[in-house]
Enzyme design. Structure first.
Site, PDB file in Angstrom:
ATOM      1  N   GLY A  94       1.052  -1.106   0.115  1.00 29.48           N
ATOM      2  CA  GLY A  94       0.385   0.002   0.246  1.00 29.48           C
ATOM      3  C   GLY A  94       0.563   1.042  -0.290  1.00 29.48           C
ATOM      4  N   PRO A 102       5.398  -5.098  -0.294  1.00 35.44           N
ATOM      5  CG  PRO A 102       7.303  -4.122  -1.491  1.00 35.44           C
ATOM      6  CD  PRO A 102       6.685  -4.765   0.037  1.00 35.44           C
ATOM      7  CE1 TYR A 131      -9.370   0.635  -9.228  1.00 41.47           C
ATOM      8  CE2 TYR A 131      -6.500   1.480 -10.308  1.00 41.47           C
ATOM      9  CZ  TYR A 131      -8.038   0.231  -9.918  1.00 41.47           C
ATOM     10  OH  TYR A 131      -6.781  -1.362  -9.891  1.00 41.47           O
ATOM     11  CB  CYS A 140     -15.094   0.361 -30.328  1.00 39.41           C
ATOM     12  SG  CYS A 140     -14.597   0.610 -31.456  1.00 39.41           S
TER      13      CYS A 140
HETATM   14  C1  PLP Z   1      -2.539  -5.985  -3.777  1.00 38.74           C
HETATM   15  C2  PLP Z   1      -2.050  -6.460  -2.219  1.00 38.74           C
HETATM   16  C3  PLP Z   1      -0.837  -5.397  -2.404  1.00 38.74           C
HETATM   17  C4  PLP Z   1       0.701  -4.811  -2.828  1.00 38.74           C
HETATM   18  O1  PLP Z   1      -0.933  -3.541  -2.780  1.00 38.74           O
HETATM   19  P1  PLP Z   1      -0.068  -2.090  -3.379  1.00 38.74           P
HETATM   20  O2  PLP Z   1      -0.310  -0.930  -3.160  1.00 38.74           O
HETATM   21  O3  PLP Z   1       0.821  -2.647  -4.590  1.00 38.74           O
HETATM   22  O4  PLP Z   1       1.219  -2.281  -3.033  1.00 38.74           O
HETATM   23  C5  PLP Z   1      -0.112  -6.462  -1.125  1.00 38.74           C
HETATM   24  N1  PLP Z   1      -0.749  -7.279  -0.387  1.00 38.74           N
HETATM   25  C6  PLP Z   1      -2.197  -7.832  -0.614  1.00 38.74           C
HETATM   26  C7  PLP Z   1      -2.637  -8.705   0.028  1.00 38.74           C
HETATM   27  C8  PLP Z   1      -2.507  -7.378  -1.467  1.00 38.74           C
HETATM   28  O5  PLP Z   1      -3.860  -7.754  -2.175  1.00 38.74           O
END
Ligand code: PLP
Length: 404
Positions: A227, A262, A304, A330
Protein backbone atom coordinates in the site's frame (compact mmCIF):
# COMPACT_ATOMS: atom_id res chain seq x y z
CA UNK A 1 18.00 8.04 -15.50
CA UNK A 2 17.46 9.29 -19.01
CA UNK A 3 16.22 6.82 -21.56
CA UNK A 4 16.14 7.05 -25.31
CA UNK A 5 12.42 6.40 -25.71
CA UNK A 6 12.47 7.12 -29.43
CA UNK A 7 15.13 4.49 -30.01
CA UNK A 8 13.26 1.96 -27.86
CA UNK A 9 10.02 2.59 -29.76
CA UNK A 10 11.91 2.27 -33.03
CA UNK A 11 13.47 -1.06 -32.00
CA UNK A 12 10.50 -2.75 -30.34
CA UNK A 13 7.48 -0.97 -31.83
CA UNK A 14 4.50 0.54 -29.99
CA UNK A 15 2.51 0.35 -27.81
CA UNK A 16 5.35 -0.70 -25.51
CA UNK A 17 6.09 -1.08 -21.82
CA UNK A 18 9.60 -0.14 -20.70
CA UNK A 19 10.93 -0.85 -17.20
CA UNK A 20 13.94 0.71 -15.57
CA UNK A 21 15.37 -2.24 -13.63
CA UNK A 22 17.92 -0.07 -11.85
CA UNK A 23 15.09 2.08 -10.47
CA UNK A 24 13.21 -1.03 -9.30
CA UNK A 25 16.28 -2.30 -7.51
CA UNK A 26 16.75 1.08 -5.80
CA UNK A 27 13.16 0.95 -4.49
CA UNK A 28 13.72 -2.49 -3.00
CA UNK A 29 16.96 -1.45 -1.38
CA UNK A 30 15.51 1.74 0.11
CA UNK A 31 12.65 -0.13 1.71
CA UNK A 32 14.83 -2.97 2.98
CA UNK A 33 17.19 -0.40 4.48
CA UNK A 34 14.27 1.31 6.28
CA UNK A 35 13.75 -1.84 8.35
CA UNK A 36 17.47 -2.21 9.10
CA UNK A 37 18.21 -3.67 12.50
CA UNK A 38 14.94 -5.55 12.59
CA UNK A 39 14.06 -8.98 11.20
CA UNK A 40 12.17 -8.15 8.02
CA UNK A 41 11.04 -9.67 4.75
CA UNK A 42 10.10 -7.55 1.76
CA UNK A 43 7.60 -9.73 -0.01
CA UNK A 44 6.95 -8.26 -3.44
CA UNK A 45 3.25 -8.15 -4.41
CA UNK A 46 3.48 -10.00 -7.70
CA UNK A 47 0.20 -8.67 -9.06
CA UNK A 48 1.65 -5.16 -9.46
CA UNK A 49 3.91 -6.37 -12.25
CA UNK A 50 4.12 -10.09 -12.67
CA UNK A 51 6.58 -10.33 -15.55
CA UNK A 52 8.93 -13.22 -14.74
CA UNK A 53 12.05 -11.11 -15.29
CA UNK A 54 10.73 -8.45 -12.89
CA UNK A 55 9.95 -11.05 -10.23
CA UNK A 56 13.32 -12.71 -10.81
CA UNK A 57 15.18 -9.47 -10.23
CA UNK A 58 13.45 -9.04 -6.85
CA UNK A 59 14.03 -12.70 -6.00
CA UNK A 60 17.74 -12.26 -6.77
CA UNK A 61 17.82 -9.31 -4.36
CA UNK A 62 16.37 -11.49 -1.61
CA UNK A 63 12.73 -10.51 -1.78
CA UNK A 64 9.83 -12.84 -1.12
CA UNK A 65 6.56 -12.86 -3.03
CA UNK A 66 3.02 -12.03 -2.03
CA UNK A 67 0.70 -13.92 -4.34
CA UNK A 68 -3.06 -13.71 -4.82
CA UNK A 69 -3.60 -16.76 -7.02
CA UNK A 70 -1.90 -20.10 -7.46
CA UNK A 71 -0.77 -18.80 -10.85
CA UNK A 72 1.19 -16.09 -9.07
CA UNK A 73 2.63 -18.65 -6.65
CA UNK A 74 3.86 -20.65 -9.64
CA UNK A 75 5.25 -17.54 -11.29
CA UNK A 76 7.11 -16.53 -8.14
CA UNK A 77 8.67 -19.94 -7.70
CA UNK A 78 9.48 -20.20 -11.40
CA UNK A 79 11.29 -16.85 -11.10
CA UNK A 80 13.38 -18.18 -8.23
CA UNK A 81 11.59 -17.06 -5.06
CA UNK A 82 12.27 -19.80 -2.47
CA UNK A 83 9.18 -21.50 -1.06
CA UNK A 84 9.90 -20.23 2.44
CA UNK A 85 9.42 -16.65 1.18
CA UNK A 86 6.13 -17.19 -0.67
CA UNK A 87 2.84 -15.98 0.83
CA UNK A 88 -0.57 -16.77 -0.61
CA UNK A 89 -3.27 -14.16 0.06
CA UNK A 90 -6.69 -13.48 -1.39
CA UNK A 91 -10.33 -13.50 -0.41
CA UNK A 92 -11.44 -16.44 -2.57
CA UNK A 93 -9.06 -19.35 -2.91
CA UNK A 94 -10.27 -22.51 -4.63
CA UNK A 95 -9.67 -25.95 -3.10
CA UNK A 96 -7.14 -26.86 -5.78
CA UNK A 97 -5.23 -23.63 -5.08
CA UNK A 98 -5.16 -24.33 -1.34
CA UNK A 99 -4.03 -27.90 -1.96
CA UNK A 100 -1.19 -26.85 -4.20
CA UNK A 101 -0.07 -24.12 -1.79
CA UNK A 102 0.13 -26.65 1.05
CA UNK A 103 1.92 -29.19 -1.14
CA UNK A 104 4.41 -26.56 -2.22
CA UNK A 105 5.11 -25.89 1.47
CA UNK A 106 5.06 -22.10 1.16
CA UNK A 107 5.70 -19.74 4.09
CA UNK A 108 2.01 -19.31 4.94
CA UNK A 109 -1.49 -18.96 3.60
CA UNK A 110 -3.33 -15.79 4.57
CA UNK A 111 -6.86 -16.67 5.66
CA UNK A 112 -9.68 -14.24 5.07
CA UNK A 113 -12.69 -15.98 6.64
CA UNK A 114 -13.69 -18.63 9.16
CA UNK A 115 -15.10 -20.70 6.34
CA UNK A 116 -11.74 -20.63 4.60
CA UNK A 117 -10.01 -21.78 7.76
CA UNK A 118 -12.27 -24.83 7.72
CA UNK A 119 -11.42 -25.61 4.10
CA UNK A 120 -7.67 -25.25 4.67
CA UNK A 121 -7.83 -27.49 7.74
CA UNK A 122 -9.77 -30.16 5.85
CA UNK A 123 -7.41 -30.09 2.88
CA UNK A 124 -4.31 -30.18 5.13
CA UNK A 125 -5.76 -33.23 6.88
CA UNK A 126 -6.47 -34.95 3.55
CA UNK A 127 -2.86 -34.33 2.54
CA UNK A 128 -1.54 -35.32 5.95
CA UNK A 129 0.51 -32.14 5.97
CA UNK A 130 0.38 -29.22 8.41
CA UNK A 131 -0.59 -25.87 6.83
CA UNK A 132 1.09 -22.74 8.12
CA UNK A 133 -1.44 -19.93 8.27
CA UNK A 134 -1.81 -16.27 8.99
CA UNK A 135 -5.07 -14.41 9.44
CA UNK A 136 -5.95 -11.21 7.66
CA UNK A 137 -7.45 -8.82 10.16
CA UNK A 138 -9.65 -6.01 9.00
CA UNK A 139 -8.87 -3.24 11.50
CA UNK A 140 -11.71 -1.00 10.26
CA UNK A 141 -9.42 1.92 9.47
CA UNK A 142 -10.14 4.42 6.74
CA UNK A 143 -6.93 4.58 4.71
CA UNK A 144 -8.03 7.83 2.99
CA UNK A 145 -7.37 6.58 -0.50
CA UNK A 146 -9.59 5.92 -3.54
CA UNK A 147 -12.66 3.79 -2.58
CA UNK A 148 -11.78 1.16 -5.21
CA UNK A 149 -8.40 0.56 -3.65
CA UNK A 150 -9.32 0.87 0.02
CA UNK A 151 -9.55 -2.51 1.71
CA UNK A 152 -9.36 -2.01 5.48
CA UNK A 153 -12.94 -0.97 6.28
CA UNK A 154 -15.69 -3.33 7.33
CA UNK A 155 -17.65 -2.59 4.18
CA UNK A 156 -14.76 -3.98 2.12
CA UNK A 157 -14.74 -7.69 1.36
CA UNK A 158 -11.27 -8.24 2.80
CA UNK A 159 -10.19 -9.82 6.08
CA UNK A 160 -12.08 -10.61 9.29
CA UNK A 161 -13.02 -8.56 12.34
CA UNK A 162 -10.87 -8.70 15.47
CA UNK A 163 -13.31 -10.97 17.34
CA UNK A 164 -13.55 -13.40 14.46
CA UNK A 165 -9.76 -13.40 14.19
CA UNK A 166 -9.48 -14.36 17.87
CA UNK A 167 -11.87 -17.26 17.41
CA UNK A 168 -9.94 -18.38 14.36
CA UNK A 169 -6.58 -18.29 16.16
CA UNK A 170 -8.01 -20.35 19.02
CA UNK A 171 -9.36 -22.87 16.58
CA UNK A 172 -6.17 -22.98 14.51
CA UNK A 173 -4.04 -23.35 17.61
CA UNK A 174 -6.07 -26.34 18.70
CA UNK A 175 -5.92 -27.98 15.28
CA UNK A 176 -3.51 -30.74 14.51
CA UNK A 177 -3.40 -29.60 10.87
CA UNK A 178 -2.95 -25.85 11.22
CA UNK A 179 0.00 -23.89 12.51
CA UNK A 180 -0.75 -20.20 13.07
CA UNK A 181 2.51 -18.37 12.32
CA UNK A 182 1.46 -14.90 11.28
CA UNK A 183 -0.99 -12.05 11.34
CA UNK A 184 -1.78 -9.84 8.41
CA UNK A 185 -3.46 -6.57 7.51
CA UNK A 186 -3.54 -4.56 4.32
CA UNK A 187 -5.70 -1.46 4.58
CA UNK A 188 -5.49 -0.19 1.04
CA UNK A 189 -3.32 0.91 -1.82
CA UNK A 190 -1.64 4.18 -2.74
CA UNK A 191 -1.50 5.20 0.94
CA UNK A 192 -0.09 8.68 1.40
CA UNK A 193 -0.89 9.20 5.08
CA UNK A 194 0.94 7.67 7.98
CA UNK A 195 -1.71 7.86 10.70
CA UNK A 196 -4.02 5.15 9.33
CA UNK A 197 -1.03 2.81 9.00
CA UNK A 198 0.15 3.47 12.55
CA UNK A 199 -3.39 3.05 13.91
CA UNK A 200 -3.93 -0.21 12.07
CA UNK A 201 -0.54 -1.49 13.17
CA UNK A 202 -1.34 -0.60 16.77
CA UNK A 203 -4.65 -2.45 16.71
CA UNK A 204 -3.09 -5.54 15.20
CA UNK A 205 -0.03 -5.44 17.49
CA UNK A 206 -2.39 -5.31 20.49
CA UNK A 207 -4.12 -8.38 19.15
CA UNK A 208 -0.79 -10.19 18.86
CA UNK A 209 -0.02 -9.34 22.50
CA UNK A 210 -3.41 -10.48 23.71
CA UNK A 211 -3.18 -13.73 21.73
CA UNK A 212 0.08 -14.44 23.48
CA UNK A 213 -1.23 -13.53 26.92
CA UNK A 214 -4.60 -15.27 26.61
CA UNK A 215 -3.80 -18.44 24.68
CA UNK A 216 -0.02 -18.55 24.47
CA UNK A 217 0.21 -18.20 20.70
CA UNK A 218 3.60 -16.84 19.62
CA UNK A 219 3.27 -15.43 16.13
CA UNK A 220 6.46 -15.14 14.09
CA UNK A 221 5.33 -12.83 11.29
CA UNK A 222 3.73 -9.41 11.50
CA UNK A 223 2.58 -8.82 7.96
CA UNK A 224 1.74 -5.18 7.32
CA UNK A 225 0.56 -5.67 3.74
CA UNK A 226 1.49 -3.30 0.96
CA UNK A 227 0.00 0.00 0.00
CA UNK A 228 2.91 2.40 0.22
CA UNK A 229 1.91 5.24 -2.11
CA UNK A 230 3.96 6.80 -4.87
CA UNK A 231 3.96 10.15 -6.63
CA UNK A 232 1.91 10.12 -9.82
CA UNK A 233 1.43 13.89 -9.96
CA UNK A 234 2.03 16.07 -6.92
CA UNK A 235 1.07 13.78 -4.03
CA UNK A 236 3.02 14.12 -0.82
CA UNK A 237 4.17 10.60 -0.13
CA UNK A 238 5.35 8.78 2.96
CA UNK A 239 9.07 8.06 3.10
CA UNK A 240 10.01 4.39 3.56
CA UNK A 241 11.89 5.36 6.73
CA UNK A 242 8.85 7.05 8.33
CA UNK A 243 6.68 4.15 7.23
CA UNK A 244 8.98 1.63 8.88
CA UNK A 245 9.30 3.72 12.04
CA UNK A 246 5.52 4.11 12.34
CA UNK A 247 5.10 0.34 12.25
CA UNK A 248 8.10 -0.47 14.42
CA UNK A 249 6.93 2.02 17.08
CA UNK A 250 3.92 -0.24 17.66
CA UNK A 251 6.06 -3.35 18.08
CA UNK A 252 8.30 -2.38 20.98
CA UNK A 253 9.31 -5.34 23.08
CA UNK A 254 8.08 -7.83 20.50
CA UNK A 255 10.37 -10.32 18.80
CA UNK A 256 8.55 -10.68 15.51
CA UNK A 257 9.59 -10.52 11.86
CA UNK A 258 8.01 -7.66 9.95
CA UNK A 259 6.74 -8.69 6.55
CA UNK A 260 5.92 -5.97 4.08
CA UNK A 261 4.18 -6.56 0.75
CA UNK A 262 4.80 -3.59 -1.52
CA UNK A 263 3.70 -3.72 -5.12
CA UNK A 264 3.16 -0.27 -6.56
CA UNK A 265 6.05 1.23 -4.60
CA UNK A 266 8.50 -1.22 -6.14
CA UNK A 267 7.62 -0.86 -9.81
CA UNK A 268 5.21 1.99 -10.64
CA UNK A 269 7.62 4.83 -11.22
CA UNK A 270 10.15 2.56 -12.88
CA UNK A 271 7.75 1.88 -15.74
CA UNK A 272 6.84 3.80 -18.89
CA UNK A 273 4.18 3.14 -21.46
CA UNK A 274 5.10 4.30 -24.95
CA UNK A 275 2.41 5.07 -27.48
CA UNK A 276 2.44 6.76 -30.88
CA UNK A 277 0.05 9.42 -32.09
CA UNK A 278 -2.18 8.26 -34.91
CA UNK A 279 -4.31 11.36 -35.51
CA UNK A 280 -5.37 14.68 -34.11
CA UNK A 281 -9.02 15.56 -34.46
CA UNK A 282 -11.40 18.26 -33.34
CA UNK A 283 -15.06 17.57 -32.51
CA UNK A 284 -16.57 21.01 -32.02
CA UNK A 285 -14.63 22.64 -29.21
CA UNK A 286 -13.10 19.33 -28.13
CA UNK A 287 -9.59 18.34 -29.12
CA UNK A 288 -8.72 14.64 -29.37
CA UNK A 289 -5.31 13.08 -29.78
CA UNK A 290 -5.83 9.50 -30.95
CA UNK A 291 -2.96 7.17 -30.02
CA UNK A 292 -2.15 3.49 -30.65
CA UNK A 293 -2.25 2.57 -26.94
CA UNK A 294 -5.63 1.95 -25.34
CA UNK A 295 -7.57 0.91 -22.25
CA UNK A 296 -6.73 -2.72 -22.99
CA UNK A 297 -3.05 -1.80 -22.46
CA UNK A 298 -3.43 0.59 -19.52
CA UNK A 299 -6.84 0.63 -17.87
CA UNK A 300 -6.09 2.71 -14.77
CA UNK A 301 -7.34 6.01 -16.21
CA UNK A 302 -10.63 4.39 -17.30
CA UNK A 303 -11.07 2.27 -14.19
CA UNK A 304 -10.08 4.64 -11.39
CA UNK A 305 -9.83 7.99 -13.16
CA UNK A 306 -6.15 7.58 -12.37
CA UNK A 307 -3.73 10.32 -13.37
CA UNK A 308 -0.59 9.51 -15.33
CA UNK A 309 1.90 12.14 -16.39
CA UNK A 310 2.16 12.12 -20.18
CA UNK A 311 4.81 13.92 -22.20
CA UNK A 312 5.99 13.95 -25.81
CA UNK A 313 9.29 12.07 -26.15
CA UNK A 314 10.83 15.01 -28.02
CA UNK A 315 10.39 18.76 -27.54
CA UNK A 316 7.58 20.26 -29.61
CA UNK A 317 6.93 23.67 -31.06
CA UNK A 318 3.66 25.43 -30.38
CA UNK A 319 1.35 26.18 -27.47
CA UNK A 320 -0.09 23.49 -25.27
CA UNK A 321 -3.86 23.18 -25.32
CA UNK A 322 -6.04 20.63 -23.49
CA UNK A 323 -6.75 17.41 -25.33
CA UNK A 324 -8.36 14.08 -24.54
CA UNK A 325 -5.76 11.41 -25.25
CA UNK A 326 -7.77 8.45 -26.49
CA UNK A 327 -7.13 4.98 -27.88
CA UNK A 328 -8.71 3.05 -30.74
CA UNK A 329 -10.96 0.85 -28.55
CA UNK A 330 -14.67 1.20 -29.17
CA UNK A 331 -15.63 2.59 -25.77
CA UNK A 332 -16.09 6.20 -24.71
CA UNK A 333 -14.28 5.15 -21.55
CA UNK A 334 -11.16 4.42 -23.57
CA UNK A 335 -8.81 7.23 -22.67
CA UNK A 336 -5.35 7.69 -21.18
CA UNK A 337 -6.07 11.24 -20.05
CA UNK A 338 -8.73 13.92 -20.28
CA UNK A 339 -8.18 17.62 -20.88
CA UNK A 340 -4.45 17.07 -20.81
CA UNK A 341 -2.22 19.95 -22.00
CA UNK A 342 -0.33 18.94 -25.14
CA UNK A 343 1.38 20.86 -27.94
CA UNK A 344 0.21 20.20 -31.52
CA UNK A 345 0.99 16.57 -32.31
CA UNK A 346 1.73 14.93 -35.65
CA UNK A 347 1.29 11.41 -36.99
CA UNK A 348 3.86 9.01 -35.39
CA UNK A 349 4.91 11.41 -32.63
CA UNK A 350 5.79 9.45 -29.51
CA UNK A 351 4.10 10.00 -26.14
CA UNK A 352 5.56 8.69 -22.88
CA UNK A 353 3.07 7.73 -20.18
CA UNK A 354 4.85 7.80 -16.83
CA UNK A 355 4.33 5.75 -13.63
CA UNK A 356 3.11 2.80 -15.69
CA UNK A 357 5.20 0.04 -14.08
CA UNK A 358 2.49 -1.16 -11.67
CA UNK A 359 -1.03 -2.29 -12.50
CA UNK A 360 -0.30 -1.47 -16.13
CA UNK A 361 0.52 -4.46 -18.29
CA UNK A 362 -0.90 -6.87 -15.71
CA UNK A 363 -4.38 -5.38 -15.90
CA UNK A 364 -4.28 -5.55 -19.68
CA UNK A 365 -6.68 -7.53 -21.81
CA UNK A 366 -7.24 -8.56 -25.40
CA UNK A 367 -10.41 -6.51 -25.78
CA UNK A 368 -11.07 -5.57 -29.41
CA UNK A 369 -8.70 -8.40 -30.43
CA UNK A 370 -5.69 -6.35 -29.55
CA UNK A 371 -2.55 -8.26 -28.68
CA UNK A 372 -0.90 -7.14 -25.48
CA UNK A 373 2.16 -4.91 -25.76
CA UNK A 374 5.75 -6.08 -25.60
CA UNK A 375 7.74 -5.46 -22.41
CA UNK A 376 11.34 -4.28 -22.32
CA UNK A 377 13.84 -4.05 -19.47
CA UNK A 378 16.52 -1.36 -19.37
CA UNK A 379 19.39 -2.13 -17.03
CA UNK A 380 22.82 -0.48 -16.78
CA UNK A 381 22.16 1.33 -20.05
CA UNK A 382 21.29 -1.82 -22.03
CA UNK A 383 17.81 -2.82 -23.16
CA UNK A 384 16.35 -6.28 -23.68
CA UNK A 385 12.98 -7.79 -24.48
CA UNK A 386 11.31 -9.53 -21.52
CA UNK A 387 7.98 -10.35 -23.15
CA UNK A 388 7.05 -10.75 -26.80
CA UNK A 389 4.33 -8.64 -28.31
CA UNK A 390 1.26 -10.87 -28.59
CA UNK A 391 0.48 -11.84 -32.15
CA UNK A 392 -2.92 -12.37 -33.72
CA UNK A 393 -2.09 -16.09 -33.81
CA UNK A 394 -1.49 -16.07 -30.04
CA UNK A 395 -4.93 -14.59 -29.50
CA UNK A 396 -6.93 -16.97 -31.65
CA UNK A 397 -5.03 -20.22 -30.98
CA UNK A 398 -7.25 -21.36 -28.05
CA UNK A 399 -10.36 -20.90 -30.26
CA UNK A 400 -9.15 -21.77 -33.72
CA UNK A 401 -8.78 -25.47 -32.93
CA UNK A 402 -12.56 -25.68 -32.42
CA UNK A 403 -13.50 -24.33 -35.84
CA UNK A 404 -13.12 -27.81 -37.32
C1 PLP B 1 -2.44 -5.70 -3.76
C2 PLP B 1 -1.87 -6.19 -2.51
C3 PLP B 1 -0.61 -5.72 -2.10
C4 PLP B 1 0.17 -4.68 -2.84
O1 PLP B 1 -0.45 -3.43 -2.83
P1 PLP B 1 0.34 -2.14 -3.35
O2 PLP B 1 -0.61 -1.04 -3.12
O3 PLP B 1 0.64 -2.33 -4.78
O4 PLP B 1 1.57 -2.00 -2.54
C5 PLP B 1 -0.08 -6.26 -0.94
N1 PLP B 1 -0.75 -7.19 -0.22
C6 PLP B 1 -1.95 -7.66 -0.60
C7 PLP B 1 -2.63 -8.69 0.21
C8 PLP B 1 -2.56 -7.16 -1.76
O5 PLP B 1 -3.76 -7.62 -2.11
Amino acid sequence: MSMDFNALAETYGTPLYVYDFDAMRAQYETLKEAFRGRKSLISYAVKANSNLSVVKQFADLGAGADCVSIGEVRRAMMAGVPKYKVIFSGVGKRDDEIREAIERDILYINLESEAELGRVEMIAQELGQVARISIRVNPNIDPKTHPYISTGLHDNKFGVEIDAAKRMYIRANASEWLEPVGIHFHIGSQLTELDPIREASEIVADLVRSLKAAIGIELKFFDIGGGLGIRYKDETTITPYDYAQAVLSTLTGMDITVVCEPGRFMTANAGYFLTRVLYEKQNGAKRFVVVDGAMNDLIRPSLYSAYHRIAPATAHEGDETPADIVGPVCESGDFLAKEYPLPPMAHNDLLVVHSAGAYGFGMGSNYNTRGRAAEVAVEAGADRLIRDRESFEDLVAPELKYLG
